[in-house]
Design a protein around this motif. Structure first.
Motif, PDB file in Angstrom:
ATOM      1  N   ARG A 172      70.093  15.644 -39.323  1.00 46.85           N
ATOM      2  CA  ARG A 172      69.167  15.711 -38.194  1.00 46.85           C
ATOM      3  C   ARG A 172      67.840  15.042 -38.491  1.00 46.85           C
ATOM      4  N   ILE A 173      67.634  14.628 -39.709  1.00 45.43           N
ATOM      5  CA  ILE A 173      66.442  13.855 -40.054  1.00 45.43           C
ATOM      6  C   ILE A 173      66.840  12.897 -41.174  1.00 45.43           C
ATOM      7  N   GLY A 174      66.280  11.698 -41.156  1.00 43.27           N
ATOM      8  CA  GLY A 174      66.691  10.684 -42.116  1.00 43.27           C
ATOM      9  C   GLY A 174      66.295  11.024 -43.543  1.00 43.27           C
ATOM     10  N   ALA A 175      67.029  10.475 -44.491  1.00 39.93           N
ATOM     11  CA  ALA A 175      66.760  10.738 -45.902  1.00 39.93           C
ATOM     12  C   ALA A 175      65.361  10.286 -46.299  1.00 39.93           C
ATOM     13  N   ALA A 176      64.912   9.160 -45.722  1.00 40.16           N
ATOM     14  CA  ALA A 176      63.580   8.651 -46.057  1.00 40.16           C
ATOM     15  C   ALA A 176      62.499   9.612 -45.580  1.00 40.16           C
ATOM     16  N   GLN A 177      62.658  10.134 -44.353  1.00 42.32           N
ATOM     17  CA  GLN A 177      61.683  11.096 -43.843  1.00 42.32           C
ATOM     18  C   GLN A 177      61.713  12.388 -44.663  1.00 42.32           C
ATOM     19  N   ALA A 178      62.910  12.790 -45.062  1.00 37.31           N
ATOM     20  CA  ALA A 178      63.034  14.011 -45.863  1.00 37.31           C
ATOM     21  C   ALA A 178      62.341  13.838 -47.207  1.00 37.31           C
ATOM     22  N   LEU A 179      62.502  12.666 -47.815  1.00 36.80           N
ATOM     23  CA  LEU A 179      61.854  12.385 -49.094  1.00 36.80           C
ATOM     24  C   LEU A 179      60.339  12.379 -48.930  1.00 36.80           C
ATOM     25  N   PHE A 180      59.878  11.751 -47.849  1.00 39.55           N
ATOM     26  CA  PHE A 180      58.441  11.704 -47.571  1.00 39.55           C
ATOM     27  C   PHE A 180      57.885  13.122 -47.401  1.00 39.55           C
ATOM     28  N   GLY A 181      58.641  13.958 -46.652  1.00 40.54           N
ATOM     29  CA  GLY A 181      58.184  15.318 -46.403  1.00 40.54           C
ATOM     30  C   GLY A 181      58.200  16.179 -47.640  1.00 40.54           C
ATOM     31  N   SER A 182      59.041  15.854 -48.598  1.00 40.72           N
ATOM     32  CA  SER A 182      59.147  16.665 -49.807  1.00 40.72           C
ATOM     33  C   SER A 182      58.190  16.215 -50.911  1.00 40.72           C
ATOM     34  N   ALA A 183      57.618  15.039 -50.746  1.00 42.94           N
ATOM     35  CA  ALA A 183      56.740  14.507 -51.785  1.00 42.94           C
ATOM     36  C   ALA A 183      55.553  15.430 -52.014  1.00 42.94           C
ATOM     37  N   LEU A 184      55.249  15.615 -53.284  1.00 49.30           N
ATOM     38  CA  LEU A 184      54.093  16.415 -53.690  1.00 49.30           C
ATOM     39  C   LEU A 184      54.141  17.842 -53.163  1.00 49.30           C
ATOM     40  N   ALA A 185      55.347  18.321 -52.862  1.00 46.10           N
ATOM     41  CA  ALA A 185      55.551  19.698 -52.406  1.00 46.10           C
ATOM     42  C   ALA A 185      54.757  20.012 -51.144  1.00 46.10           C
ATOM     43  N   VAL A 186      54.561  19.020 -50.263  1.00 46.68           N
ATOM     44  CA  VAL A 186      53.845  19.270 -49.019  1.00 46.68           C
ATOM     45  C   VAL A 186      54.741  20.014 -48.037  1.00 46.68           C
ATOM     46  N   LYS A 187      54.104  20.638 -47.048  1.00 47.70           N
ATOM     47  CA  LYS A 187      54.829  21.370 -46.025  1.00 47.70           C
ATOM     48  C   LYS A 187      54.880  20.524 -44.754  1.00 47.70           C
ATOM     49  N   PRO A 188      56.064  20.317 -44.185  1.00 46.04           N
ATOM     50  CA  PRO A 188      56.192  19.397 -43.057  1.00 46.04           C
ATOM     51  C   PRO A 188      55.994  20.060 -41.693  1.00 46.04           C
ATOM     52  N   LEU A 189      55.299  19.332 -40.821  1.00 43.98           N
ATOM     53  CA  LEU A 189      55.238  19.651 -39.401  1.00 43.98           C
ATOM     54  C   LEU A 189      56.025  18.581 -38.670  1.00 43.98           C
ATOM     55  N   LEU A 190      56.839  19.007 -37.715  1.00 42.64           N
ATOM     56  CA  LEU A 190      57.711  18.083 -37.014  1.00 42.64           C
ATOM     57  C   LEU A 190      57.548  18.246 -35.510  1.00 42.64           C
ATOM     58  N   ARG A 191      58.084  17.276 -34.774  1.00 37.19           N
ATOM     59  CA  ARG A 191      58.078  17.392 -33.323  1.00 37.19           C
ATOM     60  C   ARG A 191      59.391  16.854 -32.765  1.00 37.19           C
ATOM     61  N   LEU A 192      59.670  17.267 -31.556  1.00 38.99           N
ATOM     62  CA  LEU A 192      60.832  16.769 -30.834  1.00 38.99           C
ATOM     63  C   LEU A 192      60.353  15.630 -29.952  1.00 38.99           C
ATOM     64  N   ALA A 193      60.902  14.436 -30.158  1.00 39.28           N
ATOM     65  CA  ALA A 193      60.460  13.265 -29.401  1.00 39.28           C
ATOM     66  C   ALA A 193      61.652  12.380 -29.085  1.00 39.28           C
ATOM     67  N   ASP A 194      61.828  12.074 -27.800  1.00 37.90           N
ATOM     68  CA  ASP A 194      62.929  11.205 -27.367  1.00 37.90           C
ATOM     69  C   ASP A 194      64.279  11.715 -27.865  1.00 37.90           C
ATOM     70  N   GLY A 195      64.436  13.033 -27.862  1.00 37.47           N
ATOM     71  CA  GLY A 195      65.705  13.620 -28.249  1.00 37.47           C
ATOM     72  C   GLY A 195      65.963  13.660 -29.733  1.00 37.47           C
ATOM     73  N   ARG A 196      64.953  13.302 -30.539  1.00 36.77           N
ATOM     74  CA  ARG A 196      65.120  13.281 -31.988  1.00 36.77           C
ATOM     75  C   ARG A 196      64.013  14.075 -32.659  1.00 36.77           C
ATOM     76  N   ILE A 197      64.250  14.459 -33.915  1.00 35.93           N
ATOM     77  CA  ILE A 197      63.241  15.155 -34.705  1.00 35.93           C
ATOM     78  C   ILE A 197      62.454  14.121 -35.494  1.00 35.93           C
ATOM     79  N   GLU A 198      61.140  14.184 -35.355  1.00 36.39           N
ATOM     80  CA  GLU A 198      60.273  13.258 -36.075  1.00 36.39           C
ATOM     81  C   GLU A 198      59.316  14.031 -36.969  1.00 36.39           C
ATOM     82  N   LEU A 199      59.082  13.496 -38.146  1.00 37.43           N
ATOM     83  CA  LEU A 199      58.075  14.065 -39.035  1.00 37.43           C
ATOM     84  C   LEU A 199      56.704  13.704 -38.482  1.00 37.43           C
ATOM     85  N   LEU A 200      55.888  14.720 -38.200  1.00 41.36           N
ATOM     86  CA  LEU A 200      54.601  14.510 -37.555  1.00 41.36           C
ATOM     87  C   LEU A 200      53.458  14.441 -38.560  1.00 41.36           C
TER      88      LEU A 200
END
Length: 281
Positions: A172-200
């Motif tokens: 439901r989210i791309g590997a690149a976005q998942a890696l970006f969201g996991s970097a440095l142990a940050v906590k991700p905020l996301l949104r629903l946009a155009d029927g997809r989940i985006e890292l915000l």
């Protein structure tokens, strides 16, 4: 006499049974699979059971309804007197549910309009309610679809997850976005946009991420008359606290629902999910 148009959705709309009954909305369930056991969402498995399975690292997947299940639902409402059907479902980017409904619509005894709302959870629920209210007012299928699409276009959803791993595993989210969201142990905020989940955004801690989620919701709601839904999975205290703060801070708040997400969304978001749907009237 106006035609009777039946409204059908799927189990990821997360409308209460009282609401479904009051508006005569039919639901076709998705399935959650834990290990090699399949469970029907809404009747055979709860979100807390999914959360426990994920925490214990049991394999959890989901599957769409079959076209045959939609065929049965369409036949049932036609037998009950429906002259037409509007069938509204979660984003086709998340699930094959829309495709299954489209296949079944071809053999329905009455005309069916199948709608990919691009929504999920109460973002879908509010869209379905707009359709049901328009149907109750005697709207045609075209008018019902237009009302639903307008509500969906006006509705937004933002959410926090403890980790993107569950969304990544489920595709439901791309590997690149998942890696970006996991970097440095940050906590991700996301949104629903155009029927997809985006890292915000990425925020350093859970508490700061939830505070930021609150600010986003307050800003998005503005002074408009809005309905809000606060969703969570295994995070009831967080959800209650956030809901209380939003009651104080959203001047045009018309209605606020706090609910645990169902098993299907829970399987993909994971324990700790906290989300808010903003739906202007």
């Amino acid at each position: 006499m106006s035609p009777h148009v039946a409204i059908i959705t799927d189990s990821t709309a997360y409308l209460s049974q009282e609401t479904l009954t009051r508006h005569a909305i039919s639901v076709v369930p998705l399935t959650v699979v834990i290990g090699d056991e399949a469970f029907e969402e809404g009747t055979e498995i709860s979100a807390p059971a999914v959360a426990r399975a994920l925490q214990r690292r049991h394999p959890v997947t989901t599957s769409r309804p079959s076209p045959a299940e939609f065929t049965s639902a369409y036949q049932a409402v036609a037998t009950s007197g429906a002259d037409a059907i509007v069938s509204l479902h979660l984003s086709a980017d998340f699930s094959g549910t829309y495709d299954a409904a489209t296949v079944a619509a071809k053999s329905s005894p009455v005309p069916v309009r199948v709608v990919d709302t691009g929504m999920v959870a109460m973002a879908l629920g509010y869209t379905v309610l707009a359709a049901a209210e328009t149907a109750e007012a005697g709207g045609t299928p075209d008018e019902i679809v237009a009302a639903a699409e307008k509500r969906a276009a006006d509705t937004s959803a933002f959410f926090y997850v403890d980790t993107l791993d569950y969304l990544r595993r489920g595709g439901r989210i791309g590997a690149a976005q998942a890696l970006f969201g996991s970097a440095l142990a940050v906590k991700p905020l996301l949104r629903l946009a155009d029927g997809r989940i985006e890292l915000l955004e990425k925020v350093r801690t859970a508490s700061k991420a939830i505070s930021r989620l609150e600010e986003i919701v307050v800003d998005q709601a503005g002074a408009r008359r809005v309905a809000l839904a606060v969703h969570h999975l295994a995070a009831a205290d967080r959800a209650t606290l956030l809901a209380d703060r939003l009651r104080d801070r959203v001047p045009g708040l018309d209605d606020l629902v706090v609910s645990e997400v169902g098993a299907v969304i829970g399987a993909h978001a994971g324990p700790g999910l906290l989300g808010v749907v903003i739906s202007p009237h």
